[in-house]
Structure formats: C-alpha cells, structure tokens
Design a protein around this motif. Structure first.
Motif, PDB file in Angstrom:
ATOM      1  N   ALA A  71      -6.432   5.354   5.400  1.00  0.00           N
ATOM      2  CA  ALA A  71      -5.193   4.676   5.027  1.00  0.00           C
ATOM      3  C   ALA A  71      -5.431   3.188   4.784  1.00  0.00           C
ATOM      4  CB  ALA A  71      -4.142   4.878   6.122  1.00  0.00           C
ATOM      5  N   ILE A  72      -6.215   2.560   5.640  1.00  0.00           N
ATOM      6  CA  ILE A  72      -6.526   1.133   5.454  1.00  0.00           C
ATOM      7  C   ILE A  72      -7.328   0.930   4.176  1.00  0.00           C
ATOM      8  CG2 ILE A  72      -7.887  -0.772   6.393  1.00  0.00           C
ATOM      9  CD1 ILE A  72      -6.992   0.155   9.176  1.00  0.00           C
ATOM     10  N   GLY A  73      -8.286   1.826   3.921  1.00  0.00           N
ATOM     11  CA  GLY A  73      -9.115   1.714   2.722  1.00  0.00           C
ATOM     12  C   GLY A  73      -8.338   1.884   1.434  1.00  0.00           C
ATOM     13  N   ILE A  74      -7.210   2.599   1.498  1.00  0.00           N
ATOM     14  CA  ILE A  74      -6.389   2.781   0.312  1.00  0.00           C
ATOM     15  C   ILE A  74      -5.335   1.679   0.194  1.00  0.00           C
ATOM     16  CG2 ILE A  74      -4.632   4.284  -0.749  1.00  0.00           C
ATOM     17  CD1 ILE A  74      -6.259   6.671   0.330  1.00  0.00           C
ATOM     18  N   MET A  75      -4.718   1.324   1.303  1.00  0.00           N
ATOM     19  CA  MET A  75      -3.592   0.393   1.264  1.00  0.00           C
ATOM     20  C   MET A  75      -4.005  -1.068   1.046  1.00  0.00           C
ATOM     21  SD  MET A  75      -1.024   2.261   1.247  1.00  0.00           S
ATOM     22  CE  MET A  75       0.199   0.974   1.300  1.00  0.00           C
ATOM     23  N   VAL A  76      -5.127  -1.485   1.551  1.00  0.00           N
ATOM     24  CA  VAL A  76      -5.530  -2.888   1.392  1.00  0.00           C
ATOM     25  C   VAL A  76      -5.749  -3.254  -0.074  1.00  0.00           C
ATOM     26  CG1 VAL A  76      -7.399  -4.524   1.876  1.00  0.00           C
ATOM     27  CG2 VAL A  76      -6.384  -3.202   3.725  1.00  0.00           C
ATOM     28  N   PRO A  77      -6.467  -2.447  -0.865  1.00  0.00           N
ATOM     29  CA  PRO A  77      -6.594  -2.813  -2.287  1.00  0.00           C
ATOM     30  C   PRO A  77      -5.256  -2.798  -3.025  1.00  0.00           C
ATOM     31  CG  PRO A  77      -8.304  -1.265  -1.695  1.00  0.00           C
ATOM     32  CD  PRO A  77      -7.365  -1.324  -0.541  1.00  0.00           C
ATOM     33  N   ILE A  78      -4.378  -1.843  -2.691  1.00  0.00           N
ATOM     34  CA  ILE A  78      -3.074  -1.798  -3.340  1.00  0.00           C
ATOM     35  C   ILE A  78      -2.285  -3.060  -3.008  1.00  0.00           C
ATOM     36  CG2 ILE A  78      -0.841  -0.598  -3.346  1.00  0.00           C
ATOM     37  CD1 ILE A  78      -2.424   2.023  -3.044  1.00  0.00           C
ATOM     38  N   TRP A  79      -2.298  -3.444  -1.749  1.00  0.00           N
ATOM     39  CA  TRP A  79      -1.594  -4.655  -1.334  1.00  0.00           C
ATOM     40  C   TRP A  79      -2.190  -5.888  -2.014  1.00  0.00           C
ATOM     41  CZ3 TRP A  79      -3.464  -8.935   1.304  1.00  0.00           C
ATOM     42  CH2 TRP A  79      -2.503  -9.866   1.667  1.00  0.00           C
ATOM     43  N   ALA A  80      -3.513  -5.943  -2.128  1.00  0.00           N
ATOM     44  CA  ALA A  80      -4.166  -7.108  -2.738  1.00  0.00           C
ATOM     45  C   ALA A  80      -3.782  -7.254  -4.206  1.00  0.00           C
ATOM     46  CB  ALA A  80      -5.686  -6.987  -2.596  1.00  0.00           C
ATOM     47  N   VAL A  81      -3.715  -6.135  -4.927  1.00  0.00           N
ATOM     48  CA  VAL A  81      -3.327  -6.195  -6.336  1.00  0.00           C
ATOM     49  C   VAL A  81      -1.880  -6.642  -6.473  1.00  0.00           C
ATOM     50  CG1 VAL A  81      -2.904  -4.783  -8.400  1.00  0.00           C
ATOM     51  CG2 VAL A  81      -5.034  -4.532  -7.130  1.00  0.00           C
TER      52      VAL A  81
END
Length: 91
Positions: A71-81
C-alpha cells in the motif's frame, strides 16, 4: 585480510617512491570498534527475537506487513504526482 595486505603493499610502494625526508610515520593507525553493549541482564539481540516459527498470529502479521508495504509503495508515488501537479497549478 586482503584489504590490510593491499594497504601494506601501497604503503611500502609509497615509501620507496617518495623521498625519505618527507615521510614521517609515527605510530600505527587502525580501525577498531567497541564490543557489544550490555544493559544489565538484557542483551539487545535476545534469543527469542528471531523465533519466526514460534511467533503468535504469524500469518496475520506477515499479511499485514506485506499489505502495508504494498500500500505504501503504491500510494506514495500517487500522492507525489498529485502534489507536484497541485504545486504547478494543474488539477
């Protein structure tokens, strides 16, 4: 072991190539580390720390850890974009 012998070889070569008046060696430099820290009867790496088979609720803990990392590996890039787009004035 190989590192110390290589360092010794380089040191010998340097003493042969350089003039003897410029090199003054006093003492020996060595890397060292202190021993493990003991706090009374408690030792940091206790025997029970690595008893994976004896862990209570092992399947649940492994599932939650894996799901959390995913979940962290997916959500962090989405949040960064989304954050970058917001800072640029888009979306």
């Amino acid at each position: 072991m190989a590192t110390s012998s290589a360092a010794t070889a380089v040191r010998r070569l340097a003493t042969k190539l350089a003039p003897s008046s410029t090199i003054t060696v006093s003492g020996t430099r060595q890397f060292h580390a202190s021993g493990p820290k003991h706090y009374g009867d408690e030792y940091i790496h206790a025997e029970h720390m690595y008893d994976i088979q004896g862990m209570k609720n092992r399947k649940l803990k492994v599932f939650l850890g894996t799901f959390g990392a995913l979940a962290i590996g997916i959500m962090v890039p989405i949040w960064a974009v989304q954050y970058q787009r917001k800072k640029q004035g888009g979306v």
